[in-house]
Structure formats: structure tokens, C-alpha cells
Write an enzyme that holds these catalytic residues in place. Structure first.
Site, short mmCIF file in Angstrom:
data_model
loop_
_atom_site.label_atom_id
_atom_site.label_comp_id
_atom_site.label_asym_id
_atom_site.label_seq_id
_atom_site.Cartn_x
_atom_site.Cartn_y
_atom_site.Cartn_z
N ILE A 1 34.67 24.73 -17.22
CA ILE A 1 35.63 24.21 -16.24
C ILE A 1 37.02 24.32 -16.87
O ILE A 1 37.25 23.81 -17.97
CB ILE A 1 35.31 22.75 -15.88
CG1 ILE A 1 33.95 22.64 -15.22
CG2 ILE A 1 36.42 22.15 -15.00
CD1 ILE A 1 33.84 23.28 -13.85
N HIS B 1 23.68 17.07 -19.49
CA HIS B 1 23.28 18.01 -20.53
C HIS B 1 21.89 17.62 -21.02
O HIS B 1 21.61 16.42 -21.18
CB HIS B 1 24.30 17.99 -21.68
CG HIS B 1 23.97 18.91 -22.79
ND1 HIS B 1 24.21 20.27 -22.73
CD2 HIS B 1 23.38 18.68 -23.99
CE1 HIS B 1 23.78 20.83 -23.87
NE2 HIS B 1 23.29 19.89 -24.64
N1 LIG Z 1 35.25 22.05 -19.51
C1 LIG Z 1 33.90 21.93 -19.49
N2 LIG Z 1 33.16 22.79 -18.75
C2 LIG Z 1 31.80 22.66 -18.72
C3 LIG Z 1 31.16 21.67 -19.48
C4 LIG Z 1 31.99 20.77 -20.26
O1 LIG Z 1 31.47 19.84 -20.92
N3 LIG Z 1 33.33 20.94 -20.23
N4 LIG Z 1 29.77 21.57 -19.48
C5 LIG Z 1 29.08 22.79 -19.09
C6 LIG Z 1 27.61 22.64 -19.03
N5 LIG Z 1 27.06 22.97 -20.35
C7 LIG Z 1 26.40 21.99 -21.03
O2 LIG Z 1 26.14 20.89 -20.53
C8 LIG Z 1 27.19 24.28 -20.89
C9 LIG Z 1 27.10 25.37 -20.04
C10 LIG Z 1 27.22 26.66 -20.55
C11 LIG Z 1 27.43 26.85 -21.93
C12 LIG Z 1 27.60 28.24 -22.46
O3 LIG Z 1 27.53 28.47 -23.66
N6 LIG Z 1 27.84 29.18 -21.53
C13 LIG Z 1 27.94 30.62 -21.92
C14 LIG Z 1 27.86 31.47 -20.64
C15 LIG Z 1 26.49 31.28 -19.97
C16 LIG Z 1 26.37 32.15 -18.72
O4 LIG Z 1 27.40 32.31 -18.01
O5 LIG Z 1 25.23 32.62 -18.47
C17 LIG Z 1 29.27 30.90 -22.62
O6 LIG Z 1 30.27 30.22 -22.32
O7 LIG Z 1 29.23 31.85 -23.41
C18 LIG Z 1 27.49 25.77 -22.78
C19 LIG Z 1 27.35 24.48 -22.28
C20 LIG Z 1 29.64 23.34 -17.79
N7 LIG Z 1 31.08 23.50 -17.94
N1 LIG Z 2 24.34 22.87 -20.90
C1 LIG Z 2 24.08 22.85 -19.49
C2 LIG Z 2 22.59 22.82 -19.23
O1 LIG Z 2 21.81 23.32 -20.04
N2 LIG Z 2 22.23 22.21 -18.13
C3 LIG Z 2 20.83 22.08 -17.83
O2 LIG Z 2 20.42 23.12 -16.95
C4 LIG Z 2 19.32 22.62 -16.19
C5 LIG Z 2 19.67 22.88 -14.75
O3 LIG Z 2 18.62 22.47 -13.95
P1 LIG Z 2 18.84 22.37 -12.34
O4 LIG Z 2 19.66 23.58 -11.93
O5 LIG Z 2 17.44 22.39 -11.82
O6 LIG Z 2 19.58 21.08 -12.08
C6 LIG Z 2 19.19 21.12 -16.48
O7 LIG Z 2 18.18 20.87 -17.44
C7 LIG Z 2 20.54 20.79 -17.07
O8 LIG Z 2 20.52 19.70 -17.98
#
Ligand SMILES: Nc1nc2c(c(=O)[nH]1)N[C@@H](CN(C=O)c1ccc(C(=O)N[C@@H](CCC(=O)O)C(=O)O)cc1)CN2
Ligand SMILES: NCC(=O)N[C@@H]1O[C@H](COP(=O)([O-])[O-])[C@@H](O)[C@H]1O
Length: 231
Positions: A111, A127
Site C-alpha cells: 500500500i 498476517h
Molecule cells: N504498506 C503496507 N502494505 C501492505 C502491508 C503492510 O503491512 N503495509 N501488508 C501486506 C500484506 N502482507 C503481509 O501481511 C504482505 C504481502 C505481500 C508481501 C510480499 O513480499 N509481496 C511480494 C509480491 C507478491 C506478489 O505480488 O505476488 C513483493 O513485494 O515482492 C509481503 C507481505 C499488503 N500490503
Molecule cells: N502477508 C499476507 C498474507 O500472507 N496474507 C494471508 O493470505 C491468506 C489469504 O487468504 P484469503 O484470501 O482466503 O483471505 C491469509 O492466510 C492471509 O493471512
């Protein structure tokens, strides 16, 4: 752009919706995966467990299969989250809907800081580990559970946290503990953690919608009890 969705009916118990006197909140849920956390929130809102909310759904294209069944109930806005959509377009869409809170539910993109700044203390994420452990870039989906098992950790569980400009470093709001079994596969652990996610996210979102989040002097958010305001 997202269009307002239907307003949920009265609570399961009929009569007045829960949280009477609390202004109805407007949520948008960002989804990239299967959408089960969205469905848990949607069903809780439908059942009256979440204060009456208007829920709109913003979905990455890759997730469409997970939430197509909800097309009739919520607006799916591929244009909103389609690759290349600008942050300004995203912000304008959210403002048009008068969104109060943004919920990330399996959303996999960072985000942008402009959005985080536009919605202070108003963006939640779930998460699938006990942050700060096993969080950050590269930790999503089964990757998280594989890392937990490989570490020998005896416990895992979901974390609901406020979102800041980095992955998974925002303030923790709620957690649930899930034992890790010695012979767990990542899929088995993921299933148990996901079950707890659905419950703890609904509890956290309900508290957010009912204005029951209290910020401690040191910046830690706490959920105030529904029954005993002193808890
Ligand atoms: N500003 C923020 N944006 C998002 C957060 C956050 O805490 N602050 N949480 C994530 C969700 N998330 C863990 O909960 C998470 C999602 C994705 C990644 C990640 O490494 N993504 C890859 C790309 C993956 C893809 O597009 O298939 C990357 O960035 O290389 C880590 C943690 C949602 N946004
Ligand atoms: N770091 C982000 C991450 O790993 N999120 C995880 O992706 C799954 C999505 O399930 P859903 O699409 O069925 O809600 C959930 O387990 C959530 O915690």
C-alpha cells in the site's frame, strides 16, 4: 471505480442493528487471493455481528475466482486495483465512496505511503504469523508457514495490525495463538491459522466499526471490551 454496495440488513437478532447510535461505517476490502477473510467479514456483517457497514470489494484480477460469487453483492473493481492504476485514482475512488476504513485481506501489494497517510489509523491487515516474527517482504501465503515450521517454532497464529508504509511493521491490534504440531505440513498449519484469522479479524473489524479501539500512551492500540468498558 468502486460503487457503493448494498447496506447490510438488521442484525441476526433482528430489531435494531448492533451498535445503535454508532454511525454506520464504510469499508473497502482489498483481496488478491481466495477471499476467505473477505467472506468471513461479509458474512459477519450480514449476520449483524459487525456494526452495519457498507462493504465494497476491490480485487486484484488474479483473485477473481475467489470472490466471483459475491459479484452481485459487492462491486468488484478491477479498474481500481488493475496493474498500473495510479495512487491518485485509487484515492479518488475511495473518496467518492466516502470509505472510512480499508481492510487488507490476503492483499499482496505494498500500500503506497500516500494512501497510508490519507487513512491514518484506518487501514488494517491480517498476517498469518505472530508478528514481528515471520513478516516483511517475501513473507506471504504458504511461504510464512513454511518458514515457521522450518524454524522449529512451537506456536504460530494470526496477527491483525494497523498498516504503515512498510510490510507488516504497523502496530499490532490483535493476535491468536495456534500450536504448531511436530509433523505439520505448511498446508495443515495454514488451515488451522486461517480458521483463527476469520474469527480474530471479525472481532478486530467489529471493534474498529464500533469505535472501541483505544490508543495507549505509548502508541499501542487496544480493543475495549464490548461488555466491560474498563477492560
Ligand atoms: N504498506 C503496507 N502494505 C501492505 C502491508 C503492510 O503491512 N503495509 N501488508 C501486506 C500484506 N502482507 C503481509 O501481511 C504482505 C504481502 C505481500 C508481501 C510480499 O513480499 N509481496 C511480494 C509480491 C507478491 C506478489 O505480488 O505476488 C513483493 O513485494 O515482492 C509481503 C507481505 C499488503 N500490503
Ligand atoms: N502477508 C499476507 C498474507 O500472507 N496474507 C494471508 O493470505 C491468506 C489469504 O487468504 P484469503 O484470501 O482466503 O483471505 C491469509 O492466510 C492471509 O493471512
Amino acid at each position: 471505480m468502486l460503487a457503493p454496495t448494498r447496506r447490510w440488513g438488521r442484525g441476526r437478532r433482528g430489531g435494531e442493528a448492533r451498535g445503535v447510535g454508532v454511525e454506520r461505517k464504510r469499508l473497502v476490502v482489498f483481496v488478491s487471493g481466495g477471499g476467505s477473510n473477505f467472506r468471513a467479514i461479509h458474512d459477519a456483517a450480514l449476520g449483524g455481528d459487525v456494526n452495519d457497514v457498507v462493504v465494497a470489494l476491490a480485487v486484484e484480477e488474479r483473485s477473481m475466482r475467489g470472490v466471483m460469487a459475491y459479484r452481485s453483492l459487492c462491486s468488484l473493481s478491477r479498474s481500481l486495483l488493475q496493474r498500473g492504476v495510479s495512487t491518485d485514482e485509487l484515492l479518488n475512488g475511495l473518496r467518492e465512496l466516502r470509505v472510512d476504513f480499508i481492510l487488507l485481506a490476503g492483499y499482496l501489494k505494498l500500500i503506497p505511503v500516500e494512501l497510508v497517510q490519507a487513512y491514518p489509523k484506518s487501514i488494517l491487515n491480517i498476517h498469518p504469523s505472530l508478528l514481528p516474527a515471520f513478516g516483511g517482504k517475501g513473507y506471504y501465503g504458504l511461504k510464512v508457514h513454511k518458514a515457521v515450521i522450518a524454524s522449529g517454532a512451537r506456536y504460530s497464529g494470526p496477527t491483525v495490525h494497523f498498516v504503515d508504509e512498510h510490510y507488516d511493521t504497523g502496530r499490532t491490534l490483535a493476535q491468536r495463538v495456534v500450536p504448531v504440531q511436530a509433523n505439520d505440513t505448511p498446508e495443515q498449519l495454514a488451515t488451522r491459522v486461517l480458521h483463527e484469522e476469520h474469527q480474530v479479524y471479525v472481532e478486530a473489524v467489529t471493534a474498529l466499526c464500533e469505535d472501541r479501539i483505544v490508543w495507549r500512551e505509548d502508541g499501542i492500540p487496544l480493543i475495549r471490551s464490548q461488555t466491560n468498558p474498563d477492560e
